[in-house]
Design a protein around this motif. Structure first.
Motif, PDB file in Angstrom:
ATOM      1  N   ARG A 357       0.856  -1.187   0.000  1.00 39.56           N
ATOM      2  CA  ARG A 357       0.000   0.000   0.000  1.00 39.56           C
ATOM      3  C   ARG A 357       0.886   1.230   0.000  1.00 39.56           C
ATOM      4  O   ARG A 357       1.721   1.416   0.875  1.00 39.56           O
ATOM      5  CB  ARG A 357      -0.901   0.010   1.232  1.00 39.56           C
ATOM      6  CG  ARG A 357      -1.739   1.276   1.346  1.00 39.56           C
ATOM      7  CD  ARG A 357      -2.631   1.265   2.576  1.00 39.56           C
ATOM      8  NE  ARG A 357      -3.551   0.155   2.548  1.00 39.56           N
ATOM      9  CZ  ARG A 357      -3.733  -0.685   3.564  1.00 39.56           C
ATOM     10  NH1 ARG A 357      -3.054  -0.518   4.669  1.00 39.56           N
ATOM     11  NH2 ARG A 357      -4.578  -1.663   3.466  1.00 39.56           N
ATOM     12  N   MET A 360      -3.804   5.725   0.235  1.00 41.39           N
ATOM     13  CA  MET A 360      -5.100   5.183   0.637  1.00 41.39           C
ATOM     14  C   MET A 360      -6.211   5.968  -0.063  1.00 41.39           C
ATOM     15  O   MET A 360      -6.259   7.191   0.018  1.00 41.39           O
ATOM     16  CB  MET A 360      -5.241   5.307   2.158  1.00 41.39           C
ATOM     17  CG  MET A 360      -6.530   4.762   2.708  1.00 41.39           C
ATOM     18  SD  MET A 360      -6.643   2.974   2.570  1.00 41.39           S
ATOM     19  CE  MET A 360      -5.945   2.501   4.139  1.00 41.39           C
ATOM     20  N   ALA A 395     -10.726  -0.813   3.073  1.00 40.14           N
ATOM     21  CA  ALA A 395      -9.418  -0.191   3.303  1.00 40.14           C
ATOM     22  C   ALA A 395      -8.308  -1.218   3.451  1.00 40.14           C
ATOM     23  O   ALA A 395      -7.165  -0.970   3.108  1.00 40.14           O
ATOM     24  CB  ALA A 395      -9.479   0.686   4.547  1.00 40.14           C
ATOM     25  N   SER A 396      -8.677  -2.405   3.924  1.00 35.89           N
ATOM     26  CA  SER A 396      -7.616  -3.389   4.153  1.00 35.89           C
ATOM     27  C   SER A 396      -7.074  -3.957   2.841  1.00 35.89           C
ATOM     28  O   SER A 396      -6.024  -4.574   2.817  1.00 35.89           O
ATOM     29  CB  SER A 396      -8.134  -4.517   5.050  1.00 35.89           C
ATOM     30  OG  SER A 396      -9.193  -5.176   4.393  1.00 35.89           O
ATOM     31  N   ILE A 418       0.156   8.246   2.897  1.00 39.42           N
ATOM     32  CA  ILE A 418       0.251   7.574   4.193  1.00 39.42           C
ATOM     33  C   ILE A 418       1.682   7.706   4.721  1.00 39.42           C
ATOM     34  O   ILE A 418       2.589   8.033   3.966  1.00 39.42           O
ATOM     35  CB  ILE A 418      -0.163   6.083   4.097  1.00 39.42           C
ATOM     36  CG1 ILE A 418       0.720   5.331   3.098  1.00 39.42           C
ATOM     37  CG2 ILE A 418      -1.613   5.965   3.688  1.00 39.42           C
ATOM     38  CD1 ILE A 418       0.429   3.851   3.024  1.00 39.42           C
ATOM     39  N   GLN A 422       2.665  -0.031   3.546  1.00 44.17           N
ATOM     40  CA  GLN A 422       2.257  -1.200   4.326  1.00 44.17           C
ATOM     41  C   GLN A 422       2.001  -2.383   3.408  1.00 44.17           C
ATOM     42  O   GLN A 422       1.664  -2.212   2.250  1.00 44.17           O
ATOM     43  CB  GLN A 422       0.941  -0.899   5.069  1.00 44.17           C
ATOM     44  CG  GLN A 422       1.016   0.242   6.052  1.00 44.17           C
ATOM     45  CD  GLN A 422      -0.367   0.706   6.497  1.00 44.17           C
ATOM     46  OE1 GLN A 422      -1.236   0.954   5.674  1.00 44.17           O
ATOM     47  NE2 GLN A 422      -0.585   0.836   7.797  1.00 44.17           N
TER      48      GLN A 422
ATOM     49  N   PRO B 283      -2.752   4.186   8.776  1.00 41.22           N
ATOM     50  CA  PRO B 283      -1.717   4.613   7.827  1.00 41.22           C
ATOM     51  C   PRO B 283      -1.220   6.030   8.110  1.00 41.22           C
ATOM     52  O   PRO B 283      -0.229   6.460   7.544  1.00 41.22           O
ATOM     53  CB  PRO B 283      -2.425   4.538   6.474  1.00 41.22           C
ATOM     54  CG  PRO B 283      -3.866   4.672   6.780  1.00 41.22           C
ATOM     55  CD  PRO B 283      -4.077   4.110   8.155  1.00 41.22           C
ATOM     56  N   CYS B 326     -10.419   6.304   6.528  1.00 42.51           N
ATOM     57  CA  CYS B 326     -10.303   5.119   5.681  1.00 42.51           C
ATOM     58  C   CYS B 326     -10.943   3.912   6.360  1.00 42.51           C
ATOM     59  O   CYS B 326     -11.360   2.976   5.702  1.00 42.51           O
ATOM     60  CB  CYS B 326      -8.841   4.836   5.344  1.00 42.51           C
ATOM     61  SG  CYS B 326      -7.843   4.249   6.737  1.00 42.51           S
ATOM     62  N   LEU B 328      -9.620   1.686   8.350  1.00 41.11           N
ATOM     63  CA  LEU B 328      -8.777   0.516   8.566  1.00 41.11           C
ATOM     64  C   LEU B 328      -8.775   0.123  10.048  1.00 41.11           C
ATOM     65  O   LEU B 328      -8.744  -1.048  10.403  1.00 41.11           O
ATOM     66  CB  LEU B 328      -7.349   0.856   8.121  1.00 41.11           C
ATOM     67  CG  LEU B 328      -6.488  -0.252   7.552  1.00 41.11           C
ATOM     68  CD1 LEU B 328      -7.229  -1.041   6.500  1.00 41.11           C
ATOM     69  CD2 LEU B 328      -5.229   0.339   6.945  1.00 41.11           C
TER      70      LEU B 328
END
Lengths: 424, 353
Positions: A357, A360, A395-396, A418, A422, B283, B326, B328
């Motif tokens: 990632r 995002m 999001a994951s 970000i 990740q 993030p 987001c 997460l």
């Protein structure tokens, strides 16, 4: 003979370098064997291949002298090509000034300490790369070096360049040397006047092999073939360093140690607060990229979608700008990682890249027009939509490639930077 | 230092009475700072203490880092403070409110170097710092300089909440004596919630929350003095009574205090257990548990001052306004908290506070 072979190779390499930087053709991964990037890769990744390559380059230098500067360094070759269009030279024997040792100590010291922020403003390969990709600093530097070279050829190489200086030191002990056969020399001065490095002194039949870049021009020019390249017959020379030399060495070592410490400090703190920068996959985070990127800009034209941008006021190293080019990062591509010679962008596999990632994406439900076009383009299938509801991003799964935003016509999708890349 | 107030002005009559009472009962430590009561505190205390022999009281003052941009400013401000307090020297002098942001500033103006000079000149007897940061920063602070004392926020609730026990251990291990501030957490431990008060009364029917809190702080080893802001003579009498008949807390009492702290913490509006699973994935690196803990404290103490002072100890990237929604974090939260919405709520209330 030596001269012509070398010049031919050099020109080929020069052309390859330009084609590579323009993103047209990059067959040999030529820049992978540039000195500064190699050293950096050895430091970052303890890369064995890089260490071996570096060892070979050093070994070649110890055998043959600074052939690297005349054959592999594009900035060096550029100066030579400019000089080809000039008439007979009028070089004077140049003094070997100690400033370059200090420059070398500072730049490599800081890089070994952990930060390339100093070396990337003086390294020849960076200058050349950034000039070809039209970065202002690169253009200014290269123009300055070329203009300087018109008055004093290869002045940068002999008296400033840290890479040249490093290789020069190895050249001092090289097996093969350029030397003048004292008894055959007519002292006509032909070689001295035409030596681009200003390292020949005919009156004393001396060649300074530290600054000699092994262009072999002198071998061609000498009417008596008194200038030779080979193993120099040994003369009894006592090792008796002068006081000034000892002081220079001492000062350079002190500076080197200081620079390592400074490099560690800069490496820890530089760009720590920069948070809103999107980086190519494999760059990990802003701090690392800032400290490792040499700004050679090789990746910029390698990127098929042209979303990479060179250092600017937002960020002092290469980064992604999703307003450029195709505006998204291609899913099955890792060209930037492939070409990056310095290890700033890690050479991650395609599989890793597809699970990294880098940003995002977030959908604003109030703006979503619910047309669902984003769902189909998302390479990781992170977007779903239920009847009469706004699209949702998982999001994951999102890797922040930005593809969805390029097709959204209602401006509902925003791509956020970000802090750290990740694994999804 | 809290002072008796009459509208916007310090109530000098009440202050004189309080000072007299303090002296006659053995309390002689006065703690002020440049910024207290909009700068009136130093002047008021100077006026009041003038008639007492200088060696009979201990005066502590603190530096305003926001007014300093170079090393020479340190002395300039220091002299201004001496003038305002009408004294030749300060017994205790502190770098006020060291936290992640101000520590850098203190370093930049070479504060400690300058204070060391002032100490050599006899203008300061002991120098230290007051602290509102994380244990990590504290480690830096005590590593770099040799301090005479540290002023920490120590009370039975903050023992956990701001990790006061870790802070305490850090300075304790270096043998640095501690002056305690906020033993009652700006009144937060006086106006206890019903459940917490019930717990106290159930075990010690005669104890008052204030007394309990003060005794707890004073029962820690290595504590030089416990400071408590007092706004009127009545509070002062109560506080002094606690110390006149002071007995350190028993094991049992300490245990009850611990339980009360847990009750107070569990009554926060946001049911966050600070497991930090959200932070593993955020993030943006937002310090979600810290933000929620601050918010919960704020809901208990209703003190915007403390909310702000601690919110500012978070680095810019840890703050709630970085949230991009987001979501997460939601997936990772064992408590199923709607974290992005809660962060937005905290941010809103913070801006209002």
């Amino acid at each position: 003979m030596f001269y012509k072979i070398r010049l031919t190779i050099a020109i080929l390499i020069f052309i390859t370098a330009i084609l590579a930087l323009l993103g047209i053709f990059y067959p040999l991964h030529l820049f992978d064997i540039q000195i500064a990037p190699l050293i950096q890769r050895v430091i970052i990744d303890f890369s064995v291949i890089s260490a071996v390559a570096l060892g070979i380059l050093f070994l070649l230098t110890i055998l043959f002298g600074r052939i690297y500067c005349s054959t592999l360094c594009p900035l060096g070759i550029l100066q030579e090509l400019i000089a080809l269009f000039r008439g007979k030279g009028n070089e004077k024997t140049r003094k070997n000034l100690p400033v370059k040792y200090f420059i070398t100590a500072i730049t490599f010291g800081a890089m070994i300490g952990g930060s390339a922020v100093i070396i990337r403003y003086i390294e020849p390969y960076t200058y050349f790369g950034s000039a070809v990709t039209l970065s202002v600093i690169g253009i200014i530097a290269v123009v300055a070096i070329v203009v300087l070279s018109i008055f004093k050829n290869r002045y940068f190489c002999t008296n400033i360049c840290p890479v040249g200086c490093l290789l020069g030191l190895l050249s001092k002990i090289s097996l093969l040397k350029v030397y003048i056969k004292d008894d055959e020399c007519l002292s006509c001065g032909m070689s001295e006047r035409n030596c681009p490095s200003g390292c020949i002194e005919v009156n004393e039949a001396k060649v300074d092999n530290e600054t000699c870049v092994k262009c072999f021009k002198c071998l061609n020019l000498c009417p008596k073939n008194a200038v030779t390249y080979g193993i120099k017959p040994k003369k009894e020379v006592k090792f008796s360093p002068k006081r000034r030399e000892l002081i220079t060495v001492g000062a350079a070592l002190v500076i080197f140690a200081g620079a390592i410490k400074a490099g560690i400090e800069i490496g820890k703190t530089a760009a720590e607060k920069i948070k809103n920068i999107i980086l190519p996959p494999g760059a990990i985070n802003a701090k690392r990229m800032f400290n490792k990127c040499l700004n050679c800009n090789l990746c910029i034209n390698a990127c098929p979608n042209k979303i990479l941008t060179k250092a600017n006021k937002d960020f002092g190293a290469v980064h992604i700008d999703y307003t450029k080019g195709e505006k998204y990062c291609k899913y099955d591509c890792r060209e930037c990682a492939k070409v990056c010679p310095s290890g700033a962008i890690k050479k991650i596999s395609l599989d890793e890249k597809q699970k990294t990632r880098i940003a995002m994406a977030v959908i604003n439900p109030d703006k979503c027009s619910k047309n669902g076009v984003c769902i189909n383009v998302c390479p990781v299938h992170a977007i779903t939509m239920e009847e009469n509801q706004s699209a949702k991003i998982d999001a994951s799964k999102c890797i922040g490639c930005g593809r969805c935003k390029t097709v959204c016509n209602s401006g509902a999708i925003e791509i956020f930077a970000i802090n750290e890349q990740q694994r999804v | 230092m809290r002072l008796p107030m009459d509208g916007n002005k310090v109530d000098m009559v009440e202050l004189e009475k309080m000072t007299e009472y303090a002296f006659s009962h053995g309390a002689n430590y006065f703690d002020t700072a440049y910024m207290y009561v909009d700068g009136q505190s130093e002047i008021a205390i100077g006026k009041v203490l003038k008639k007492y022999d200088r060696s009979s009281f201990i005066l502590a003052d603190k530096s305003p880092i926001y007014k300093m941009s170079s090393q020479s400013d340190v002395r300039k401000i220091f002299d201004e403070q001496r003038k305002k307090c009408q004294v030749d020297y300060f017994d205790f002098y502190m770098c006020h409110n060291i936290n992640v942001n101000s520590f850098e500033q203190y370093r930049n103006v070479k504060m400690v170097e300058e204070l060391s000079k002032l100490k050599e000149e006899g203008l300061i007897k002991y120098f230290g710092f007051s602290f509102h940061g994380t244990p990590e920063i504290l480690k830096e602070v005590v590593k770099d300089y040799k301090w005479d004392f540290a002023q920490l926020q120590v009370n039975y609730l903050d023992w956990d909440v701001v990790k006061a026990h870790e802070q305490y251990d850090i300075v304790q291990s270096l043998g640095i004596p501690v002056t305690v501030m906020e033993p009652l957490r700006g009144g937060g431990l006086v106006n206890l919630s019903e459940k917490a008060l019930a717990k106290l009364k159930e075990n010690y029917p005669n104890a008052t929350p204030a007394e309990f809190g003060l005794r707890w702080a004073a029962s820690q080893n290595n504590v030089v003095t416990v400071l408590s802001g007092m706004s009127n003579l009545k509070q002062m009498k109560e506080n002094i009574a606690v110390f006149e008949n002071f007995t350190p807390m028993t094991e049992q009492e300490l245990k009850i205090a611990d339980e009360m702290a847990k009750i107070i913490q569990s009554q926060g509006e946001i049911n966050c257990t600070a497991c930090k699973y959200c932070m593993e994935v955020c993030p943006k690196g937002i310090n979600i548990p810290a933000i929620f803990s601050l918010y919960n404290q704020y809901k208990v103490t209703k003190s915007p001052f403390h909310l702000k002072i601690y919110y500012e100890t978070l680095s810019d990237s840890e703050k709630a306004n970085n949230c991009i929604k987001c979501g997460l974090c939601n997936k990772n939260c064992p408590q199923n908290l709607p974290i992005p919405d809660l962060l937005a709520q905290v941010q809103k209330e913070y801006e209002k506070a």
